[in-house]
Design a protein around this motif. Structure first.
Motif, PDB file in Angstrom:
ATOM      1  N   GLU A  40      28.583  24.024  26.505  1.00  0.00           N
ATOM      2  CA  GLU A  40      29.379  24.159  25.290  1.00  0.00           C
ATOM      3  C   GLU A  40      29.847  22.798  24.778  1.00  0.00           C
ATOM      4  OE1 GLU A  40      29.948  26.600  23.346  1.00  0.00           O
ATOM      5  OE2 GLU A  40      28.977  28.149  24.567  1.00  0.00           O
ATOM      6  N   ARG A  83      29.179  21.479  21.113  1.00  0.00           N
ATOM      7  CA  ARG A  83      30.300  21.096  20.240  1.00  0.00           C
ATOM      8  C   ARG A  83      30.136  19.659  19.736  1.00  0.00           C
ATOM      9  NH1 ARG A  83      31.498  25.740  18.401  1.00  0.00           N
ATOM     10  NH2 ARG A  83      31.229  27.200  20.146  1.00  0.00           N
ATOM     11  N   LYS A  95      35.936  29.774  21.596  1.00  0.00           N
ATOM     12  CA  LYS A  95      35.029  29.938  20.462  1.00  0.00           C
ATOM     13  C   LYS A  95      35.594  30.900  19.420  1.00  0.00           C
ATOM     14  CE  LYS A  95      31.331  30.869  22.925  1.00  0.00           C
ATOM     15  NZ  LYS A  95      29.896  31.172  23.231  1.00  0.00           N
TER      16      LYS A  95
END
Length: 381
Positions: free
Chosen positions: A131, A135, A346
């Motif tokens: 992640e 990102r 998220k």
């Protein structure tokens, strides 16, 4: 030389010099003529009608050009406002991505520490690392989109200077949440401020003046003419002031002149075309009125709906932050997984992005509303 004289006559003066090869008792003769004529139109062009109509047409054309300028100014204003909104929207999106990356980095540090302490398995770290990479890519994408929006804003402004936003990324949502209800729009007043509607009105005035001019051209030419002539002669040089052939130095006439063409096919065709043009422009006026009403209703409906959505998203944001806190706590205690914490993060990012998007859409709807209303805060020239 001819000059108009109020209330509706034309005064002309002229001079001529003749050389006569056969002057009667003289082999040759110089003859000087000076004359003054007064012409009074009694039917066509009575009272300088054609001059006044031509002036009215020119004034309508001028006002139409001014209306075109108003239209361009109003269109540019809306485009610049929306370009600024887009720039702030992309800035807010970039800030959301940046804050999300910071939160994911904190979560990654926690996951690594908990894995080191054997509180959670090592595989709990891998989703967080994935992640983080996503990102980072998302933040770079958001940055590029924001840069492009600033370039588009600079292009819209058109001065070639770099644009620097005066407020921060939170400014967009702050403005949108602080707005009140929109006031009803008076359609007639709004139309009188819209450059596109004023342009149609001026085009109608120009067509009407042109039609009146064509109708006046269709009238017979009836005029009263009075003339006075002074004649002088000389056998030796020009500009003589004596009469050699008779004793008459002065001459004059008073006549009524009437003339008309046998048919008016060209003028009748012109009149028919102009009447059709006026009728066409009137239909365009009604179309413009209908379009304005639809624009106002659409903008107000979008504004009202988006305002409600923004309030719901504010509630969702509070709930998402509470969920993030809860899942982070569960993860630190070893009762939850990193995936649950990531999903909560998220969800918060999604809510923040949707909130910024809704705020930008509200301000766009507000810009459309002001445009449709003809910018009541700006007086038309």
């Amino acid at each position: 030389i001819e000059v108009p004289v109020r209330p509706g006559a034309y005064l002309s003066a002229g001079a001529a010099e003749r050389f006569l090869f056969d002057g009667g008792d003289y082999d040759h003769l110089y003859q000087t003529l000076l004359g003054v004529r007064l012409r009074v139109p009694l039917w066509r062009d009575r009272g300088f009608a054609q001059h006044d109509l031509a002036r009215a047409r020119a004034l309508a054309d001028y006002n139409g050009a001014v209306s075109d300028l108003i239209t361009v100014m109003q269109t540019v204003r809306r485009e610049v406002e929306k370009a600024y909104i887009d720039a702030y929207a992309t800035l807010a999106s970039q800030e959301v991505s940046k804050r999300a990356l910071e939160r994911f980095q904190v979560l990654l540090d926690q996951a690594r520490e908990l894995s080191r302490l054997k509180v959670v398995p090592a595989y709990q770290v891998f989703p967080t690392e994935m992640e983080i990479a996503l990102r980072l890519e998302e933040e770079e994408q958001a940055r590029q989109v924001h840069v492009n929006s600033l370039i588009a804003l600079q292009k819209t402004i058109g001065d070639g200077q770099p644009v620097a936003l005066a407020y921060g990324p939170e400014h967009l949502v702050e403005i949108a949440t602080g707005l009140g209800d929109l006031l009803p729009v008076d359609t007639d007043d709004a139309l009188q401020r819209r450059g596109s509607f004023l342009r149609l009105l001026n085009h109608i005035e120009a067509a009407r003046a042109e039609l009146a001019l064509a109708l006046d051209d269709r009238q017979p030419d009836l005029s009263l003419n009075a003339a006075l002539t002074v004649r002088g002669e000389s056998a030796d040089q020009p500009l003589g002031w004596r009469s050699h052939r008779d004793d008459e130095l002065l001459g004059g006439e008073v006549v009524v002149v009437w003339e008309r063409p046998l048919q008016y096919r060209a003028v009748d065709s012109r009149v028919s075309r102009l009447r059709g043009r006026v009728a066409e422009l009137k239909e365009h006026l009604q179309t413009e009125r209908t379009a304005l009403l639809a624009e106002v209703q659409s903008a107000m409906e979008a504004y009202t709906s988006l305002s409600g959505r923004l309030r719901l998203l504010e509630q969702a944001k509070d709930a998402a932050r509470q969920t993030v806190s809860a899942e982070d706590e569960r993860f630190r205690l070893g009762e939850g997984t990193s995936r649950n914490a990531l999903d909560a993060q998220k969800d918060l990012t999604t809510v923040l992005n949707r909130q910024a998007s809704a705020a930008a859409a509200i301000l766009r709807a507000l810009a459309d509303y002001h445009y449709a209303a003809g910018y009541a805060d700006v007086a038309a020239p």
